[in-house]
Design a protein around this motif. Structure first.
Motif, PDB file in Angstrom:
ATOM      1  N   ASN A  16       0.834  -1.210   0.000  1.00 31.79           N
ATOM      2  CA  ASN A  16       0.000   0.000   0.000  1.00 31.79           C
ATOM      3  C   ASN A  16       0.863   1.251   0.000  1.00 31.79           C
ATOM      4  O   ASN A  16       0.607   2.204  -0.744  1.00 31.79           O
ATOM      5  CB  ASN A  16      -0.937   0.010   1.207  1.00 31.79           C
ATOM      6  N   THR A  17       1.904   1.248   0.837  1.00 33.89           N
ATOM      7  CA  THR A  17       2.802   2.399   0.905  1.00 33.89           C
ATOM      8  C   THR A  17       3.529   2.583  -0.421  1.00 33.89           C
ATOM      9  O   THR A  17       3.650   3.702  -0.926  1.00 33.89           O
ATOM     10  CB  THR A  17       3.824   2.217   2.041  1.00 33.89           C
TER      11      THR A  17
ATOM     12  N   LEU B  49       4.313   5.568  -5.489  1.00 32.58           N
ATOM     13  CA  LEU B  49       4.379   5.560  -6.953  1.00 32.58           C
ATOM     14  C   LEU B  49       3.328   6.484  -7.551  1.00 32.58           C
ATOM     15  O   LEU B  49       3.589   7.230  -8.498  1.00 32.58           O
ATOM     16  CB  LEU B  49       4.209   4.138  -7.491  1.00 32.58           C
ATOM     17  N   PHE B  50       2.129   6.450  -6.988  1.00 29.04           N
ATOM     18  CA  PHE B  50       1.054   7.319  -7.463  1.00 29.04           C
ATOM     19  C   PHE B  50       1.427   8.780  -7.243  1.00 29.04           C
ATOM     20  O   PHE B  50       1.224   9.626  -8.117  1.00 29.04           O
ATOM     21  CB  PHE B  50      -0.251   6.977  -6.747  1.00 29.04           C
ATOM     22  N   SER B  51       2.008   9.078  -6.083  1.00 27.08           N
ATOM     23  CA  SER B  51       2.423  10.438  -5.776  1.00 27.08           C
ATOM     24  C   SER B  51       3.502  10.909  -6.748  1.00 27.08           C
ATOM     25  O   SER B  51       3.457  12.039  -7.249  1.00 27.08           O
ATOM     26  CB  SER B  51       2.930  10.509  -4.346  1.00 27.08           C
TER      27      SER B  51
ATOM     28  N   ASN C   3       1.943  11.715 -10.058  1.00 28.82           N
ATOM     29  CA  ASN C   3       1.237  13.001 -10.016  1.00 28.82           C
ATOM     30  C   ASN C   3       2.200  14.172 -10.100  1.00 28.82           C
ATOM     31  O   ASN C   3       1.928  15.168 -10.779  1.00 28.82           O
ATOM     32  CB  ASN C   3       0.397  13.110  -8.748  1.00 28.82           C
ATOM     33  N   VAL C   4       3.334  14.074  -9.408  1.00 28.54           N
ATOM     34  CA  VAL C   4       4.335  15.134  -9.444  1.00 28.54           C
ATOM     35  C   VAL C   4       4.859  15.306 -10.864  1.00 28.54           C
ATOM     36  O   VAL C   4       5.017  16.426 -11.350  1.00 28.54           O
ATOM     37  CB  VAL C   4       5.484  14.834  -8.452  1.00 28.54           C
ATOM     38  N   ALA C   5       5.131  14.190 -11.544  1.00 29.76           N
ATOM     39  CA  ALA C   5       5.647  14.251 -12.909  1.00 29.76           C
ATOM     40  C   ALA C   5       4.639  14.889 -13.852  1.00 29.76           C
ATOM     41  O   ALA C   5       4.997  15.728 -14.691  1.00 29.76           O
ATOM     42  CB  ALA C   5       6.017  12.851 -13.392  1.00 29.76           C
ATOM     43  N   VAL C   6       3.387  14.520 -13.734  1.00 29.20           N
ATOM     44  CA  VAL C   6       2.344  15.082 -14.600  1.00 29.20           C
ATOM     45  C   VAL C   6       2.181  16.577 -14.329  1.00 29.20           C
ATOM     46  O   VAL C   6       2.090  17.383 -15.262  1.00 29.20           O
ATOM     47  CB  VAL C   6       1.011  14.333 -14.399  1.00 29.20           C
ATOM     48  N   GLU C   7       2.178  16.943 -13.065  1.00 23.76           N
ATOM     49  CA  GLU C   7       2.015  18.354 -12.712  1.00 23.76           C
ATOM     50  C   GLU C   7       3.214  19.175 -13.185  1.00 23.76           C
ATOM     51  O   GLU C   7       3.053  20.275 -13.707  1.00 23.76           O
ATOM     52  CB  GLU C   7       1.859  18.490 -11.201  1.00 23.76           C
ATOM     53  N   ALA C   8       4.409  18.640 -13.022  1.00 21.02           N
ATOM     54  CA  ALA C   8       5.613  19.351 -13.452  1.00 21.02           C
ATOM     55  C   ALA C   8       5.601  19.557 -14.963  1.00 21.02           C
ATOM     56  O   ALA C   8       6.004  20.617 -15.457  1.00 21.02           O
ATOM     57  CB  ALA C   8       6.861  18.587 -13.026  1.00 21.02           C
ATOM     58  N   ASN C   9       5.141  18.565 -15.694  1.00 19.64           N
ATOM     59  CA  ASN C   9       5.074  18.677 -17.150  1.00 19.64           C
ATOM     60  C   ASN C   9       4.135  19.817 -17.551  1.00 19.64           C
ATOM     61  O   ASN C   9       4.440  20.600 -18.448  1.00 19.64           O
ATOM     62  CB  ASN C   9       4.621  17.355 -17.763  1.00 19.64           C
TER      63      ASN C   9
END
Length: 74
Positions: free
Chosen positions: A19-20, A25-27, A30-36
């Motif tokens: 779970n952790t 990985l999901f976090s 999300n960071v990669a998508v937002e940074a793009n």
């Protein structure tokens, strides 16, 4: 009759670990998508002329601060 091999505490540890790992990985995704998206915004603003930036109330040196202002308290 079925028998469980292994310790139940190990099973819960593995579940918690997975779970952790999944959350991290999901976090990261999300960071990669937002940074793009933010970099696309920076590039779009950099492509504007100084006059167009001024009309938006920006100077060229303030583009990064403007785009990332909600992340960094600058």
């Amino acid at each position: 009759m079925a028998y469980m091999s292994g310790n139940p505490s190990n099973v819960s540890f593995v579940g918690a670990f997975l779970n952790t790992l999944g959350d991290r990985l999901f976090s990261a995704f999300n960071v990669a998508v937002e940074a793009n998206g933010r970099m696309a915004r920076v590039e779009a603003l950099q492509a504007l002329s100084d006059e167009q930036l001024a009309a938006k109330g920006l100077r060229r040196e303030d583009i990064a601060r403007h785009v990332f202002s909600d992340i960094f308290d600058v």
